[in-house]
Design a protein around this motif. Structure first.
Motif, short mmCIF file in Angstrom:
data_model
loop_
_atom_site.label_atom_id
_atom_site.label_comp_id
_atom_site.label_asym_id
_atom_site.label_seq_id
_atom_site.Cartn_x
_atom_site.Cartn_y
_atom_site.Cartn_z
N ARG A 33 -4.47 11.80 -12.33
CA ARG A 33 -5.88 11.64 -13.04
C ARG A 33 -6.33 9.98 -13.09
O ARG A 33 -7.55 10.08 -13.10
N GLN A 34 -5.24 9.20 -12.94
CA GLN A 34 -5.55 7.85 -13.00
C GLN A 34 -5.83 7.22 -11.55
O GLN A 34 -5.42 7.84 -10.98
N GLN A 35 -6.35 6.16 -11.75
CA GLN A 35 -6.76 5.50 -10.17
C GLN A 35 -5.12 5.01 -9.55
O GLN A 35 -4.35 4.41 -10.37
N VAL A 36 -5.09 5.36 -8.39
CA VAL A 36 -3.89 5.03 -7.69
C VAL A 36 -4.33 4.48 -6.37
O VAL A 36 -5.58 4.68 -6.02
N CYS A 37 -3.52 4.08 -5.54
CA CYS A 37 -3.78 3.43 -4.18
C CYS A 37 -4.04 4.32 -3.42
O CYS A 37 -5.19 4.18 -2.49
N GLY A 38 -3.70 5.70 -3.19
CA GLY A 38 -3.99 6.98 -2.44
C GLY A 38 -3.27 7.83 -2.70
O GLY A 38 -2.22 8.00 -3.21
N TYR A 39 -3.88 9.19 -2.51
CA TYR A 39 -3.29 10.62 -2.70
C TYR A 39 -3.87 11.55 -1.76
O TYR A 39 -4.84 11.37 -1.36
N ILE A 40 -2.72 12.54 -1.43
CA ILE A 40 -3.14 13.84 -0.71
C ILE A 40 -2.43 14.84 -1.41
O ILE A 40 -1.34 14.81 -1.51
N GLY A 41 -3.03 16.13 -1.61
CA GLY A 41 -2.39 17.11 -2.34
C GLY A 41 -3.46 18.33 -2.41
O GLY A 41 -4.31 18.51 -1.59
N VAL A 42 -3.15 19.27 -3.20
CA VAL A 42 -3.85 20.31 -3.56
C VAL A 42 -4.29 20.46 -4.90
O VAL A 42 -3.50 19.78 -5.86
N ASP A 43 -5.09 21.26 -5.35
CA ASP A 43 -5.40 21.20 -6.86
C ASP A 43 -4.81 22.39 -7.25
O ASP A 43 -4.98 23.51 -7.45
N ASN A 44 -3.53 21.79 -8.02
CA ASN A 44 -2.58 22.72 -8.50
C ASN A 44 -3.01 23.55 -9.76
O ASN A 44 -2.92 24.72 -9.90
N TYR A 45 -4.05 22.86 -10.56
CA TYR A 45 -4.83 23.43 -11.63
C TYR A 45 -5.46 24.67 -11.29
O TYR A 45 -5.41 25.82 -11.87
N ARG A 46 -6.37 24.26 -10.36
CA ARG A 46 -7.22 25.43 -9.90
C ARG A 46 -6.62 26.54 -9.16
O ARG A 46 -6.85 27.96 -9.54
N PRO A 86 0.84 -1.02 -0.17
CA PRO A 86 -0.07 0.16 -0.12
C PRO A 86 0.86 1.34 -0.09
O PRO A 86 1.93 1.13 0.34
N TYR A 87 0.39 2.45 -0.76
CA TYR A 87 1.16 3.60 -0.81
C TYR A 87 0.10 4.65 -0.82
O TYR A 87 -1.17 4.62 -1.14
N CYS A 88 0.69 5.82 -0.75
CA CYS A 88 0.06 7.24 -0.81
C CYS A 88 0.83 8.30 -1.01
O CYS A 88 1.98 8.46 -0.65
N LEU A 89 0.39 8.83 -2.27
CA LEU A 89 1.00 9.87 -2.84
C LEU A 89 0.77 11.06 -2.24
O LEU A 89 -0.07 11.35 -1.73
N MET A 90 1.95 12.14 -2.30
CA MET A 90 1.74 13.18 -1.29
C MET A 90 2.25 14.23 -2.51
O MET A 90 3.19 14.30 -3.09
N HIS A 91 1.25 15.36 -2.74
CA HIS A 91 1.48 16.42 -3.48
C HIS A 91 1.02 16.04 -5.00
O HIS A 91 0.71 16.98 -5.71
N ASN A 92 1.59 14.91 -5.41
CA ASN A 92 0.85 14.32 -6.68
C ASN A 92 -0.34 14.26 -6.59
O ASN A 92 -1.21 13.43 -5.81
N ASP A 145 11.39 21.82 -14.58
CA ASP A 145 11.23 21.24 -15.86
C ASP A 145 9.93 20.22 -15.94
O ASP A 145 9.74 19.54 -14.88
N PHE A 146 9.02 20.36 -16.93
CA PHE A 146 7.98 19.53 -16.97
C PHE A 146 7.98 18.07 -16.93
O PHE A 146 7.23 17.16 -16.40
N GLN A 147 9.13 17.82 -17.58
CA GLN A 147 9.68 16.30 -17.52
C GLN A 147 10.01 15.70 -16.08
O GLN A 147 9.70 14.63 -15.96
N ARG A 148 10.36 16.68 -15.11
CA ARG A 148 10.73 16.33 -13.99
C ARG A 148 9.75 16.39 -12.76
O ARG A 148 9.82 15.85 -11.73
N THR A 149 8.51 17.17 -12.96
CA THR A 149 7.72 17.36 -12.05
C THR A 149 6.20 17.56 -12.53
O THR A 149 6.11 18.56 -13.35
N ASP A 150 5.36 16.78 -12.09
CA ASP A 150 3.95 16.70 -12.82
C ASP A 150 3.32 17.95 -12.17
O ASP A 150 2.34 18.42 -12.70
N ARG A 151 3.78 18.26 -10.85
CA ARG A 151 2.85 19.32 -10.18
C ARG A 151 3.27 20.68 -11.16
O ARG A 151 2.38 21.47 -11.14
N ALA A 152 4.49 20.98 -11.45
CA ALA A 152 4.73 22.14 -12.41
C ALA A 152 4.07 22.06 -13.70
O ALA A 152 3.17 23.04 -14.41
#
Length: 341
Positions: free
Chosen positions: A153-166, A144-150, A189-196
């Motif tokens: 859009r696809q299904q993952v085990c878990g995530y917590i972050g903010v709405d970067n787009y909005r 089990p895992y949980c993403l942070m900040h990511n 760099d967009f290739q190294r961080t999906d948040r950016a």
């Protein structure tokens, strides 16, 4: 240097068998009170400390969770780690924290290292959640895992972050409503961080909502902003094309951009406005303070621990959620020079 005490040393010190000492250590089976006291006294006298890794290997279970962060020098992730540690202590968990330095190979090796310790789960921030080998490995192993900040859009085990787009779209609208028409963005760099990448997409959407286009895009290394000096010089050498406002994909890039502009004699915010993203404390210590989007970084870490435990226990419910953000639009933000009376 003295070797650390072992269970055999404890047994020899007490005049007991290794099996008896092991039963006391693991609280298994009937043990006489005086025997348990002899073992406790031996532990104190010899300074014995049990090996968490060895215990995990023997029991196929541990109270250890893994944590992988892109950087340990960025205050955002330091705040996140603080939130993790606090909540982990409350839950009787011990985190092992590793850094990937935004390097995909280090990201993969960090997962392999943590799996070797048979951790109960992993909290992590990856370069790109949509194409992460690290997440694929955890899915394959059933950990089990949980993403942070990511915020994928696809299904993952878990995530917590903010709405970067909005959040980024709100910054674009705010700057446009102040009167800015020539607006640029400094990004990791967009290739190294999906948040950016998500923040860039949201910022473009906000500009389009106000019938504007992005005037300049500068992409730099997300760790140490390599190339920023040259790019800023290039932009301001072009007469008539320099932005009156910059949105930076994180606060460290915003602070670095301010420093480069000041070297050119450009005043902030009198000549150009700067907005960051993250709301780190360093931005509030300068004068004027850095305009930014404040994100609840420590809360993200704490909530990720809770989400991981929910996933591990198989409790039905949502696998992820976004927390709120706050726009702090003062300090380094002002109307463009030609709007000032």
């Amino acid at each position: 240097m003295n070797k650390p005490a072992t269970i055999k040393d404890i047994a020899s010190y007490c005049g007991l068998s290794v099996a008896t000492v092991s039963r006391v250590m693991n609280d298994k089976g009937p043990i006489k009170a005086d025997t348990a006291e002899r073992v406790r006294q031996a532990v104190d006298a010899l300074g014995y400390a049990p090996s968490m890794a060895a215990r995990a290997l023997k029991t196929a279970s541990s109270s250890v969770i893994g944590v992988i962060l892109p950087s340990l020098t960025n205050p955002v992730f330091a705040e996140t780690a603080s939130g993790i540690q606090q909540r982990a202590r409350e839950q009787g968990l011990t985190p092992i924290i590793l850094s990937s330095d935004y390097d995909l190979s280090l990201e993969r090796s960090a997962v392999a290292t943590l799996l070797g310790y048979q951790v109960e789960g992993v909290l992590l921030t990856v370069n790109d959640a949509a194409s992460s080998d690290a997440l694929a490995r955890l899915d394959k192993e059933g950990v089990p895992y949980c993403l942070m900040h990511n915020v994928p859009r696809q299904q993952v085990c878990g995530y917590i972050g903010v709405d970067n787009y909005r959040a980024a779209a709100e910054v674009a609208v705010y700057l446009a409503d102040l009167g800015h028409r020539c607006i640029g963005m400094v990004s990791g760099d967009f290739q190294r961080t999906d948040r950016a990448r998500d923040r860039h997409a949201g910022f473009l959407a906000g500009l389009r909502y106000r019938n504007l286009e992005l005037a300049q895009l500068v992409q730099v290394d997300p760790v140490n902003a390599v190339g920023l000096t040259g790019e800023i010089h290039r932009v301001y050498e072009q007469a008539g094309s320099a932005p009156t406002a910059w949105f930076c994909s994180n606060d460290l890039l915003a602070l670095a951009t301010i420093a480069k502009l000041q070297l050119l004699g450009i005043r902030v915010p009198e000549d150009v406005s700067i907005v960051g993203f993250d709301g780190i404390q360093a931005g509030t210590l300068r004068q004027p303070n850095l305009a930014s989007i404040r994100t609840p970084n420590a809360e993200i870490g704490a909530a990720a621990v809770d989400q991981l435990l929910t996933n591990k226990r198989g409790i039905p419910g949502q696998t992820g959620r976004t927390l709120g953000h706050q726009l702090l639009m003062d300090g380094t933000v002002a109307p463009p020079p030609d709007h000032l009376s």
